[in-house]
Motif scaffolding. Structure first.
Motif, PDB file in Angstrom:
ATOM      1  N   ILE A  23     -19.973 -17.511  -1.899  1.00  0.00           N
ATOM      2  CA  ILE A  23     -20.295 -16.773  -0.676  1.00  0.00           C
ATOM      3  C   ILE A  23     -20.950 -17.723   0.316  1.00  0.00           C
ATOM      4  CG2 ILE A  23     -21.642 -14.881   0.312  1.00  0.00           C
ATOM      5  CD1 ILE A  23     -21.360 -13.451  -2.348  1.00  0.00           C
ATOM      6  N   HIS A  26     -23.493 -16.193   6.412  1.00  0.00           N
ATOM      7  CA  HIS A  26     -22.900 -15.372   7.473  1.00  0.00           C
ATOM      8  C   HIS A  26     -23.530 -15.731   8.820  1.00  0.00           C
ATOM      9  CE1 HIS A  26     -20.979 -13.135   4.396  1.00  0.00           C
ATOM     10  NE2 HIS A  26     -21.954 -12.300   4.123  1.00  0.00           N
ATOM     11  N   GLY A 103     -24.720 -13.531   1.653  1.00  0.00           N
ATOM     12  CA  GLY A 103     -24.375 -14.412   2.761  1.00  0.00           C
ATOM     13  C   GLY A 103     -25.462 -14.434   3.827  1.00  0.00           C
TER      14      GLY A 103
END
Length: 510
Positions: A23, A26, A103
């Motif tokens: 992951i 983000h 994330g």
């Protein structure tokens, strides 16, 4: 004086199952998504853990999403990503959002070197954000170590006692919320791991937060928090939940000190009847049972609950799992020198353990509660308690015919074991290292049931897609093989603190 906060190898949790290959960090989501997640945080997580006031969370949102594109501070960036990570845990698991919460946590890690974690109220808040997320996901750091660090700083800042200088009502309420959230986290972490508390009850003199909503407190014209407490206040409110949970934690602390304390004099260890006299154990048991019942009766009642923490079923679950802790402690303290274990106590423990699993399963099946390592441990412990008490009762039944009511109780307990086993297997999708415990539990269940229980109707978990998150290879110790999360352990746990050690050693054996 400087002191080094260091995480010993034996205290470390396993590394996160989500590595660099799984992951990625983000970016900030669209403002409408961030607003939805921050709103959800203030309406759910913040009710139980008011480490940040609601207005601070929304002010943070406005600073990060300023239309003029001004530079955002490292602390604001860290906090917004941590809030997004915490809030998106349940929305991701329900399928309401697509971004995995880990994330957002990975993004927050980028700012750790520029964020304070020691020496101020803001530092304690920053640490507690990690603690909250670590409840749901691996963070490559010990939650118990975080708890002790938070309490140590609270003591250094004087948050464990009444303020020595005048504060505004809002600031004093915020300080109380912060300390008691640290307290709850300390009791939680110590309870899960069976380790000493970071601060003794006798060293705590600060009052509980005043039972008033944040909006009412901000609009109040009172000059002190004592004046606010004397005003007409709409109850219950978010502070009612905090007060109830803290009161329950203080009760379970007294129970743990009575039945689980390891500081028993040696002469009493050699003669258990001296410390665990059956009459005294029964007396203490019924006293604590009455206290827990009184606490449950005092739980706030919300006419239109909007959060898990406002639902009566959640209060039932909290009290029932603490009743099980009490009953297990009483069983362990009963004398063993030629005296049989009281059948009534064994039956009470069996029914309580069954009830704990049933309550959690019902909440989970309705999508009102998620899964955490704490819940996994509670289910595991409840299941073992059922197996232990069933073995005692079934052994005694060799001498007399089983009654019809016992048949029903045993069937209900067997169904609870099936439910617990099914739930644990669901948890493994997000907690791969728990798989070995779930497998052991499943094998044990087969010894006590026929496998025809009703199981659970809980919703299936949302596991990361196999394409995006390959199943990690396992070491022989059961932990995922991967790179460690960067910076967090080194920057939080190995950073030198300017917090002076407290005058007294605030430890209390359990």
């Amino acid at each position: 004086m400087q002191t080094r906060i260091q995480l010993e190898p034996s205290e470390a949790v396993s590394t996160s199952p989500y590595g660099d290959w799984a992951i990625q960090p983000h970016p900030l989501p669209a403002q409408e998504i961030a607003t939805m997640l921050i709103t959800r945080y203030t309406q759910h997580t913040q009710i139980l853990h008011p480490l940040l006031p609601q207005f601070a969370a929304f002010d943070l949102l406005q600073r990060v999403y300023r239309p003029d594109g001004a530079i955002v501070s490292s602390e604001d960036s860290y906090r917004i990503f941590m809030l997004l990570a915490i809030s998106s845990v349940t929305t991701y698991r329900r399928g309401d959002t697509d971004e995995h919460p880990y994330g957002y946590f990975r993004s927050a890690q980028r700012y750790i070197k520029q964020v304070d974690f020691v020496g101020s109220v803001n530092a304690v808040q920053n640490l507690l954000l990690v603690a909250r997320f670590a409840t749901y996901q691996h963070c490559d750091i010990s939650i118990w170590d975080i708890a002790r660090t938070c309490i140590r700083q609270c003591v250094a800042l004087g948050l464990h006692q009444p303020p020595t200088a005048p504060l505004t009502p809002l600031q004093e309420q915020m300080n109380r919320n912060l300390f008691w959230d640290c307290y709850v986290h300390d009791r939680f972490a110590s309870g899960v791991l069976g380790r000493p508390y970071a601060i003794a009850e006798d060293d705590i003199t600060v009052a509980l937060p005043v039972e008033i909503s944040e909006a009412e407190l901000i609009s109040s014209k009172a000059q002190t928090l004592d004046e606010v407490a004397s005003q007409n206040i709409v109850r219950p409110n978010e502070a009612s939940v905090v007060r109830f949970v803290v009161s329950l934690r203080r009760a379970i602390t007294r129970i743990s000190n009575r039945f689980y304390s390891s500081h028993t004099p040696q002469d009493q260890l050699n003669s258990r009847s001296a410390v665990a006299d059956a009459g005294q154990v029964r007396l203490d048991l019924h006293r604590f049972l009455a206290e827990l019942k009184a606490l449950r009766d005092s739980a706030p009642i919300f006419s239109d609950p909007q959060s898990l923490y406002q639902r009566p079923e959640w209060y039932d679950y909290l009290v029932e799992k603490d009743r099980l802790t009490l009953l297990r402690g009483a069983l362990a303290r009963m004398p063993v020198d030629g005296l049989p274990t009281p059948r009534s106590l064994v039956e009470m423990t069996l029914q309580c353990a069954t009830r704990v699993i049933e309550l959690y399963s019902a909440l989970f099946s309705r999508g009102q509660i998620t899964w955490t390592r704490s819940y996994f441990q509670i289910l595991f412990t409840s299941g073992l308690s059922i197996m232990f008490t069933l073995s005692i009762l079934r052994h005694e039944q060799k001498d007399h015919e089983r009654q019809s009511n016992e048949v029903a109780i045993f069937a209900q307990a067997s169904a609870a074991l099936d439910s617990a086993s099914s739930l644990m297997k669901m948890f493994v999708s997000e907690m791969p290292d728990a798989g070995r415990f779930a497998r052991v539990f499943e094998v044990l269940v087969r010894q006590y049931t026929t496998g025809t229980g009703t199981g659970t109707r809980a919703r299936p978990s949302r596991a990361p897609s196999r394409a995006a998150t390959p199943v990690p290879q396992q070491h022989t110790d059961g932990y995922a093989q991967q790179q460690q999360a960067p910076n967090l352990r080194h920057e939080i746990c190995l950073r030198r603190s300017t917090v002076a050690p407290s005058q007294h050693q605030h430890t209390q054996a359990r």
